[in-house]
Design an enzyme around this catalytic site. Structure first.
Site, short mmCIF file in Angstrom:
data_model
loop_
_atom_site.label_atom_id
_atom_site.label_comp_id
_atom_site.label_asym_id
_atom_site.label_seq_id
_atom_site.Cartn_x
_atom_site.Cartn_y
_atom_site.Cartn_z
N GLY A 133 0.80 -1.21 0.00
CA GLY A 133 0.00 0.00 0.00
C GLY A 133 0.84 1.26 0.00
CB CYS A 134 4.19 2.06 0.92
SG CYS A 134 3.69 1.92 2.64
#
Length: 135
Positions: free
Chosen positions: A49-50
């Site tokens: 998710g980064c």
């Protein structure tokens, strides 16, 4: 409920007049952090998710939570350092009680991070909270 270490960052931010200075400060916090051992940069420690590569290695010792982390992006490394100041040294049972979004809002970070970076910070916070909750 913030740690003394995080409160020190809040105080430092109050003295910095513009966001560019604050941005440099966050980057310097990341540079000052010890690099995560390459052996710990594995899929199990990688945060999804980064936008950047991010690894968090949590530890619980005698009921006290801490984590080390690293990123391939300087600003994200700095954000990890800020999160470490918020969570490291906290009793594992108290980790979930910290309103990280409210604490980070005191720094004005959400106003100056891209949507992708904000999503990455949320992903890191969720990883921290889930590890502590499972302990």
């Amino acid at each position: 409920m913030a740690t003394e270490s995080f409160e020190a960052i809040v105080e430092d931010f109050e003295f910095l007049e513009d966001w560019e200075d604050r941005y440099r400060y966050v980057i310097e916090q990341g540079k000052a952090m010890t690099a995560l051992d390459e052996a710990l940069k594995v899929p199990a420690t990688k945060v999804d998710g980064c936008a950047s590569q991010v690894w968090l290695h949590p530890k619980i010792d005698a009921g006290v939570f801490s984590f080390d982390g690293d990123s391939d992006a300087l600003i994200v490394r700095g954000l990890i350092a800020v999160l470490r100041s918020l969570y490291n040294g906290v009793a594992v049972g108290e980790v979930g009680k910290i309103d990280a979004h409210a604490e980070l809002a005191r720094l004005g970070l959400h106003e100056h991070l891209s949507a992708q970076r904000s999503n990455g910070v949320r992903a890191m916070i969720e990883r921290i909270r889930s590890v502590a909750a499972a302990a």
